[in-house]
Design a protein around this motif. Structure first.
Motif: not given
Length: 644
Positions: A509, A497, A506-507, A448-449
């Motif tokens: 995917f 992601f 960001a979570d 993730a980022d």
């Protein structure tokens, strides 16, 4: 300051010592000179006395004349006067006969002086007795100084001869004569200039003639030049430059008066279209594209990984080609590998480095400034990977970054790019509930980022798991087997992601599988303690509008609700979740199956790798450009998915 004063005191003491030594040498020299002068004076005086005695002898003194009669005092005075005269005569004679340089008295001059001393008195009287003089030698040094020149100026010197300040009228030049002389000078200058120009032109003509002479090479020289590696490299580089320059995609027949019409046509909607394709028989013949990646530094470069060519056993098993969108006929760089290359990527922190994962379990590193062979590679030992590597990711920052790799035997390794001899860290992913083996076969992986310590892996069993690199509160390092993303019924082919467009997504995917579906997930927070009982996390949505295996799905780097998918039918589909949740908004078909996708950083082009070895570049245009309301609308869409 103390050091400076100490140096000055030392210098003063040294100067005083030098002065004392000089005075001592001077004193010794003067003493030596005085002693030598006294000795020479005594010796010369004795010699003169002996000479006078030998010449005069013992003469009988005559009777005293009237002049000599008298008191003894007179006689002594006369004697003294005569002695003084003789000394002065001798000295005068010595001075007249001597040279400018110091000279002693000679015997001839001595005789003359004696004769004048003992000359007879006037009137025929007898000689008068006198005391013999004492002679001494003297040294004289005569210096001749030239007289100072006295320069005197007067009126006669400053005026012309004849006393007239005006020249003679006959000596003046006429106007015609002056013009003639000036004309002659100008003509002389022109002739000299013309001669110089002719000489320069002649030299230039000779130089051009020498340059125009074609030097004929022999057959051996021509063959050696054509076969040399330097000549081949030169031709290859310069030809690429020329091809890039000629590849100018510009419409020369554009009519700018029809701009309004074009805008009206574009407002009706723009479709995704094929911009160009890359294929080279020397590189991609009988090979399939296994992976694609764009360069973050050079937006025109895209790298492709190829498997082996079963019809050419003498060729390298693996090929990595760097294609340039301005060079369509051949790749910019070609690299070789000892095994099939399954994953490839540009380094995010060094644009010259290309990293690849091979089927043999080796990690290979190529440099665009070097040759075709890898500059670094991992050894085939038990300390690293020995199974195929389907997952690679460079994480970290510019000054501290690592390469994370995962193989199908469940081994996750952390590497330093400048030292591939052994991994920095290793994690063995195991699951105790597996029937035959505890190993977890990893087929895909992504972070993730802004996350470097936890990631999600997709496995061949169709389940995705969260993995922690380090121990943390509530969870240990390794695979979290209690929280599983279980929905696919076939191996997971890709996992991606959401890009760092906004922190709200960001979570999220995507996973694609060979079960002909693509699924959207929301990852469990990494900081949350792990579950103590097994639990399955359900997907937010399932995209099942596919007719074959789904090999890849990638989020748009600029639009929050857009992603692209590639399947076994060769269809490239573009999805916009704000518009439709069930069907793609646009799609194009290719002759063969598409294995991999890669968006460029601006989000206007997408590269697709086919099973036929062709790299397709599609121009998406404004389809992936977000509108101001797309972010909020996508947030509402995700909220609706979670509410179901």
């Amino acid at each position: 300051m103390d050091h400076r004063k100490e140096e000055l005191e030392k210098k003063r003491a040294k100067l005083a010592e030098l002065r004392r030594q000089r005075e001592e040498r001077k004193r010794v020299t003067m003493q030596t000179h005085d002693q030598s002068a006294a000795t020479g004076s005594k010796t010369n005086s004795q010699d003169i006395d002996d000479l006078v005695d030998s010449l005069v002898g013992d003469r009988v003194r005559a009777p005293a004349s009237p002049l000599s009669t008298g008191t003894p005092g007179m006689s002594r005075e006369a004697s003294g006067i005569g002695r003084d005269r003789s000394i002065s005569v001798a000295t005068s004679a010595g001075t007249q006969l001597g040279s400018p340089v110091s000279r002693a008295m000679t015997p001839g001059t001595l005789s003359s002086a004696i004769g004048s001393t003992f000359a007879p008195a006037p009137g025929g009287s007898t000689f008068v007795s006198r005391t013999l003089p004492e002679f001494k030698t003297c040294d004289f040094v005569i210096f001749d100084f030239p007289p100072k020149e006295k320069v005197v100026y007067n009126k006669e010197v400053q005026t012309a001869d004849g006393g007239s300040s005006m020249p003679d009228a006959s000596s003046l030049l006429t106007e015609e004569e002056i013009e003639r002389r000036v004309r002659e000078l100008r003509e002389g200058d022109e002739r000299a200039r013309a001669a110089k120009e002719e000489e320069r032109a002649r030299r230039e003509a000779e130089a051009k003639a020498r340059e125009s002479e074609i030097k004929r090479l022999t057959d051996e020289q021509r063959a050696s030049i054509l076969e040399s590696s330097d000549f081949a490299a030169f031709v290859d580089q310069k030809s690429r430059v020329m091809e890039r320059a000629l590849d100018e995609d510009y419409d020369f027949m554009v009519d700018y008066t029809l701009a309004a019409t074009h805008e009206a046509e574009e407002s009706g909607g723009e479709k995704m279209k094929l911009a160009l394709s890359f294929q080279d028989d020397k590189v991609s013949r009988n090979r399939s594209v296994m992976d694609l990646a764009w360069s973050n530094r050079f937006p025109e470069l895209v790298v492709a990984a190829y498997n082996r060519n079963p019809m050419a056993p003498n060729e390298p098993d693996g090929i990595v080609a760097v294609w340039n969108t301005h060079l369509r006929e051949r790749p910019e760089f070609v690299f070789h590998a000892p095994s099939d290359v399954l994953r490839v990527s540009f380094s995010d922190f060094n644009p010259n480095i290309v990293v690849g994962g091979a089927y043999s379990g080796q990690i290979l590193l190529w440099d665009t400034r070097a040759k075709a062979q890898p500059v670094l590679k991992t050894p085939l030992t038990a300390g690293g990977h020995t199974h195929p590597i389907y997952s690679l990711k460079v994480v970290g920052s510019t000054n501290a970054h690592q390469l994370i790799s995962a193989s199908t035997d469940g081994l996750v390794c952390s590497w330093q790019l400048d030292m591939l001899a052994q991994p920095q860290e290793t994690i063995e992913l195991t699951h105790p509930t597996h029937l035959r083996t505890d190993e977890v076969s990893v087929t895909s992986m992504d972070f993730a980022d802004n996350e470097t310590t936890a990631f999600v892996v997709g496995t061949a069993e169709g389940v995705a798991y969260q993995v922690n690199r380090y121990d943390r509160a509530g969870s240990k390092a390794g695979l979290n087997g209690f929280d599983s993303y279980r929905a696919h019924t076939a191996p997971i082919n890709s996992l991606n992601f959401h890009p760092p467009i906004a922190s709200d997504f960001a979570d999220l995917f995507l996973t694609t599988s060979s079960d002909w579906t693509t699924r959207l997930w929301r990852a469990r927070p990494a900081a949350k303690p792990a579950s103590t009982i097994p639990s399955d996390i359900r997907p937010l949505h399932v995209f099942d509008a596919f007719e074959d295996y789904v090999y890849d799905a990638r989020w748009s780097p600029v639009h929050p609700s857009v992603f692209a998918s590639a399947d076994g039918t060769g269809r490239l589909a573009l999805w916009n979740l704000n518009q439709d949740m069930e069907l793609p908004v646009q799609s194009v078909n290719s002759p063969r199956a598409l294995n991999k996708l890669a968006w460029d950083r601006p989000g206007r082009r997408i590269a697709a790798g086919g099973a036929d070895g062709v790299v397709y570049i599609y121009d998406v245009g404004d389809l992936s450009v977000p509108r101001p309301e797309d972010h909020a609308q996508f947030a509402r869409t995700i909220g609706e998915m979670q509410a179901v």
